[in-house]
Write an enzyme that holds these catalytic residues in place. Structure first.
Site, PDB file in Angstrom:
ATOM      1  N   CYS A 104      42.153  49.048   6.158  1.00  0.00           N
ATOM      2  CA  CYS A 104      42.696  48.516   7.416  1.00  0.00           C
ATOM      3  C   CYS A 104      41.848  48.879   8.638  1.00  0.00           C
ATOM      4  O   CYS A 104      41.475  48.008   9.435  1.00  0.00           O
ATOM      5  CB  CYS A 104      44.132  48.974   7.602  1.00  0.00           C
ATOM      6  SG  CYS A 104      44.358  50.755   7.838  1.00  0.00           S
ATOM      7  N   HIS A 148      48.307  52.722   9.599  1.00  0.00           N
ATOM      8  CA  HIS A 148      47.921  51.333   9.342  1.00  0.00           C
ATOM      9  C   HIS A 148      47.652  50.638  10.668  1.00  0.00           C
ATOM     10  O   HIS A 148      48.238  50.974  11.699  1.00  0.00           O
ATOM     11  CB  HIS A 148      49.009  50.592   8.570  1.00  0.00           C
ATOM     12  CG  HIS A 148      48.572  49.232   8.107  1.00  0.00           C
ATOM     13  ND1 HIS A 148      47.603  49.054   7.143  1.00  0.00           N
ATOM     14  CD2 HIS A 148      48.936  47.979   8.502  1.00  0.00           C
ATOM     15  CE1 HIS A 148      47.404  47.758   6.949  1.00  0.00           C
ATOM     16  NE2 HIS A 148      48.201  47.086   7.768  1.00  0.00           N
ATOM     17  N   HIS A 161      45.026  41.550   8.937  1.00  0.00           N
ATOM     18  CA  HIS A 161      44.878  42.946   8.501  1.00  0.00           C
ATOM     19  C   HIS A 161      44.534  43.003   7.018  1.00  0.00           C
ATOM     20  O   HIS A 161      44.657  42.015   6.284  1.00  0.00           O
ATOM     21  CB  HIS A 161      46.159  43.743   8.793  1.00  0.00           C
ATOM     22  CG  HIS A 161      47.343  43.375   7.950  1.00  0.00           C
ATOM     23  ND1 HIS A 161      48.307  44.281   7.569  1.00  0.00           N
ATOM     24  CD2 HIS A 161      47.745  42.178   7.430  1.00  0.00           C
ATOM     25  CE1 HIS A 161      49.245  43.674   6.858  1.00  0.00           C
ATOM     26  NE2 HIS A 161      48.935  42.414   6.755  1.00  0.00           N
TER      27      HIS A 161
END
Length: 387
Positions: A299, A347, A359
């Site tokens: 990520c 994240h 993402h």
């Protein structure tokens, strides 16, 4: 004499009373039924699909947290390795200079020995704790030439500097060793969490996997609904802001502050467009923990690469990226902003507008566009504008 009694009929005694075989069998059946009623069937120990989903999601989150720790340790290790290499090179150069200075002092001592000057002191000179200690003790400095005094000063200076750098290198090597240990631990943790998640999923039947997919689909539909609501809210606020700006303009109101703000907005929009263009071109590439491209990403590796394409350097980890810009409200999120998730900030995605982002979700998934509410509204931690 042999007994003429008949042998007792088969059976057992219960509380001193003889029971026939049929009664014994009946009692046994009752006992077994009683045990069956009180003992939970083995199938009841199997977790529900909802529990499996939660456990797998938790494991993936823990793996992602470990991944960010791995990224941090890896970055720290690389930086410390460069520092250690620089220090070792410096020590090698200083050691060479120290050896040259020692050779020059040795030549002076040899010359004194040949001429008979201070001959008894030559060995003492070479074995002294430092040349300065020797000369202070024997007052030899007064009988030395200026060149010889400079050579002694150079030796003392180089010796001190070299010892200091050697200690720095030793300390840095110890720190590097600790970082390498952290790196190894984080890597093992990631692998362990992912293995546990895969093991859980592998135990599901085809029917259970279908039910799990149905649950996931329902979550996605709810996430899309919330994204649409946010998009509607943002559109309304944008329209209100434009109408307010138009009203101020018609009233002849203008200021250098508003002009500077517009210029700043335009500059950010240009950079964000480049970052988003890069991110969109990565859609479909696999999530791989610790990866920074170009074939796969995790990520923070994706967001770092996207903004790097726009000329903005972001730190490697989510822990640092969350502090690399200005925090804005979710209602004011603009394309290009970074959306962070969970209390431990493990994240991140890049906002594209309309409540959606690009993402790299998790292991086994691919870079994709998705609602920022993909894991529920409470999962969103903050929004940061990086430039």
């Amino acid at each position: 004499m042999a007994s003429h009694r008949k042998p007792p009929p088969p059976g057992t005694r219960v509380a001193g009373i003889r029971t026939p075989a049929l009664a014994t069998a009946a009692l046994t059946s009752v006992a077994l039924l009683s045990q069956t009623a009180t003992a939970a069937p083995s199938t009841d120990d199997k977790p529900s699909i909802e529990e499996v989903e939660k456990k797998v999601d938790d494991l993936y989150r823990q793996a992602e947290s470990a991944t960010e720790k791995y990224n941090s340790a890896k970055e720290k290790t690389s930086k410390q390795r460069k520092e250690v290499d620089t220090l070792l090179d410096d020590v090698a150069q200083r050691t060479q200079k120290l050896n040259e200075a020692r050779e020059e002092l040795g030549s002076f001592a040899a010359a004194q020995y040949r001429t008979g000057a201070s001959a008894p002191d030559t060995a003492t000179f070479l074995l002294a704790d430092s040349p300065q200690d020797y000369f202070d003790q024997t007052q030899l400095m007064g009988r030395m030439t200026s060149r010889q005094k400079d050579a002694v000063d150079d030796y003392v200076t180089e010796q001190s500097a070299t010892m200091k750098k050697r200690q720095e290198a030793t300390d840095s090597l110890e720190t590097l060793s600790e970082s390498q240990g952290d790196l190894k631990t984080a890597k093992a943790t990631v692998q362990r969490k992912l293995s546990a998640a895969r093991e859980l999923l592998s135990q599901l039947t085809a029917e259970e996997k279908a039910r799990l997919a149905a649950i996931e689909k329902k979550k996605q539909e709810e996430a899309a609904r919330k994204a649409a609501e946010l998009a509607k809210q943002q559109a309304a606020e944008q329209k209100a802001a434009e109408e307010s700006a138009a009203a101020e303009g018609s009233a002849g109101s203008s200021s250098s502050t508003s002009e500077a703000s517009e210029a700043s907005d335009s500059s950010y929009a240009t950079k964000a467009e480049k970052a988003l263009a890069f991110a969109r071109s990565q859609v479909g590439k696999p999530y791989v923990w610790g990866a920074t491209g170009p074939d796969s990403y995790d990520c923070s590796g994706l967001t770092q690469a996207a903004w790097n394409a726009a000329g903005i350097s972001l730190p490697r980890t989510t822990y640092d990226q969350v502090n690399a810009g200005t925090t804005v409200t979710l209602a004011n999120a603009r394309p290009g902003d970074l959306v962070f998730f969970y209390d431990d900030v493990t994240h991140v995605g890049i906002y594209i507008g309309n409540g959606k982002m690009i993402h790299a979700p998790k292991p086994g998934a691919y870079v994709r566009e998705e609602s920022i509410y993909y894991d529920g509204e409470s999962a969103i931690h903050s929004v940061v504008r990086p430039a």
